[in-house]
Scaffold this motif. Structure first.
Motif: not given
Length: 452
Positions: A334-361
């Motif tokens: 749960a703590v890791i998910i909370a931390i990920f929540s701060f970077s998730a939106p930026f990864l998903l909105d950062a084009g193809g490479k960011g979207q790939d990172a969002f999915i893998i991580i």
């Protein structure tokens, strides 16, 4: 074989056939590995059905069922509004099928439930579009979606609990993660099928007929899963657990009179992973389809890679939970998910490479948390009410944590900005942390007979 008539129901029950099968195979005990394989196949079939629908709700239904919507975003939101109906119907299905279980046997219940689940999914393959039958297309889609959820309430077989009952005390985390492997496997299979047709057909052909094939496959997979489950239900080990009152279906209201607080608290324990669940599977595909970054076919195959990473994360969750305890594992997740929540939106909105990172991580983190979610639900109940209590708790957890996730996430992100999906994720993490803080230690099973 003999068919037993249940006096309470004045009808035939499969229980006698199951007992006869156990006597026939009494000298051939089923191994924990065979139980594990049956559990994985069963869960994979359930998740395959749901993910085929979920992918269709992004790639097909907005154009086929909701072409009257003013914008593509509005059409997808309308499609996502049908999505939670299955999760709302699931507790109703549990209530009805528990009654069937008590009166007509576990085999009868599973047969009806899995044929209904596969039939509801396969029926969607024959669905005409809005241009053909108008609003009846919307009504039929909603009906079949509710059929999926209603059937899934009956597909709860107790095999995960049987696996847990056969687990050594120091390996419960490992055994608890095994049923969860069905989710990424089912998702990967659904994504491969859709990805193949999206990549190799024109959009017109895909919307006309290509998308229907994955829905056909669902029925065949459910038939295979049914036989895998019935083989275990007819085993000596399953019969022994039933005779010891460890896998019996109890009346839901009777269970709630003893364990209402456990049901409520248990429904919030896995909320972080359940909220994350559709935010790395269904929602990001809708975001990429609507706002770009890469093609849907490319993204689907990235998600298949993510599912493989999720499998690794689930396996690791079992190893870690056996070292530090399930409660600590869930808290860390749960703590890791909370931390990920701060970077998730930026990864998903950062084009193809960011979207790939969002999915893998995202899939890796999901695996670490989701791997112990099932064990957290069932561990709150003593053996007498475990089967019924775990079923209803799981139903409510999926409804609260995952049922509305694609609709809420896309609604927030499209109206107020992608940053708001981070808020949705962190709210799930907070609920899990709060529930864990209020609950008793989850990595120890309750004493036998508790709640009687």
């Amino acid at each position: 074989m003999t068919t037993v008539v249940n006096p309470a129901s004045n009808g035939p029950t499969s229980s006698g056939l199951e007992r006869d099968a156990r006597r026939i195979h009494d000298d051939k005990p089923i191994s924990p590995g065979s139980i594990a394989l049956g559990v994985i196949i069963g869960r994979m079939s359930e998740f395959f059905d749901f993910f085929v629908y979920g992918l269709g709700s992004v790639l097909v239904f907005p154009k086929l069922i909701f072409p009257f919507a003013p914008t593509p975003v509005a059409a997808t939101l309308m499609s996502f509004a049908i999505f939670p109906l299955a999760f709302m119907a699931r507790p109703v299905g549990s209530f009805v099928f528990m009654w069937i279980d008590r009166n007509y046997g576990r085999g009868t219940k599973l047969t009806i439930a899995l044929f209904l689940l596969g039939g509801s999914t396969a029926s969607i393959a024959f669905l005409p579009g809005y241009d053909t039958i108008g609003y009846w297309a919307v009504a039929l889609l909603a009906l079949f979606r509710m059929g999926q959820g209603f059937a899934l309430g009956g597909a709860w077989d107790g095999l995960a609990s049987l696996l847990n009952l056969n687990a050594p005390p120091n390996r419960r985390g490992w055994y608890a993660m095994i049923p969860q492997l069905g989710a990424p496997i089912g998702f990967a299979l659904a994504s491969i099928l859709f990805g193949y047709f999206v990549a190799n057909l024109s959009e017109a052909d895909f919307i006309s007929w290509g998308w229907r094939y994955p829905f056909f496959v669902a029925f065949a997979i459910n038939v295979v899963a049914l036989f895998a489950r019935l083989r275990i239900v007819a085993s000596k080990e399953f019969g022994s657990a039933l005779e010891a009152n460890e896998l019996q279906a109890r009346p839901i209201f009777e269970m709630l009179s003893k364990h209402a607080h456990d049901v409520v608290l248990g429904a919030f324990v896995p909320l972080a992973s359940f909220a994350m669940f559709h935010l790395v599977t269904i929602f990001p595909l809708s975001w990429v389809t609507l706002y770009g970054g890469q093609s849907a076919a490319e993204f689907l195959f990235v998600q298949v890679i993510g599912a493989a990473v999720g499998v690794i994360g689930i396996i690791l969750s079992g190893l870690i939970a056996d070292r530090i305890g399930r409660r600590s594992q869930l808290m860390i997740g749960a703590v890791i998910i909370a931390i990920f929540s701060f970077s998730a939106p930026f990864l998903l909105d950062a084009g193809g490479k960011g979207q790939d990172a969002f999915i893998i991580i995202g899939f890796g983190i999901l695996g670490l948390s989701f791997g112990q979610a099932s064990g957290a639900v069932s561990s709150r109940f003593g053996q007498y009410y475990r089967y019924t209590g775990a079923a209803l708790t799981s139903d409510l957890a999926w409804l609260i944590g995952a049922g509305f996730a694609p609709l809420v996430a896309l609604g927030l992100a499209s109206s107020f900005g992608i940053i708001f999906i981070g808020g949705y994720l962190i709210s799930g993490a907070i609920c899990t942390i709060a529930a864990l803080s209020l609950s008793r230690v989850l990595d120890q099973s309750s004493e036998p007979g508790q709640g009687r």
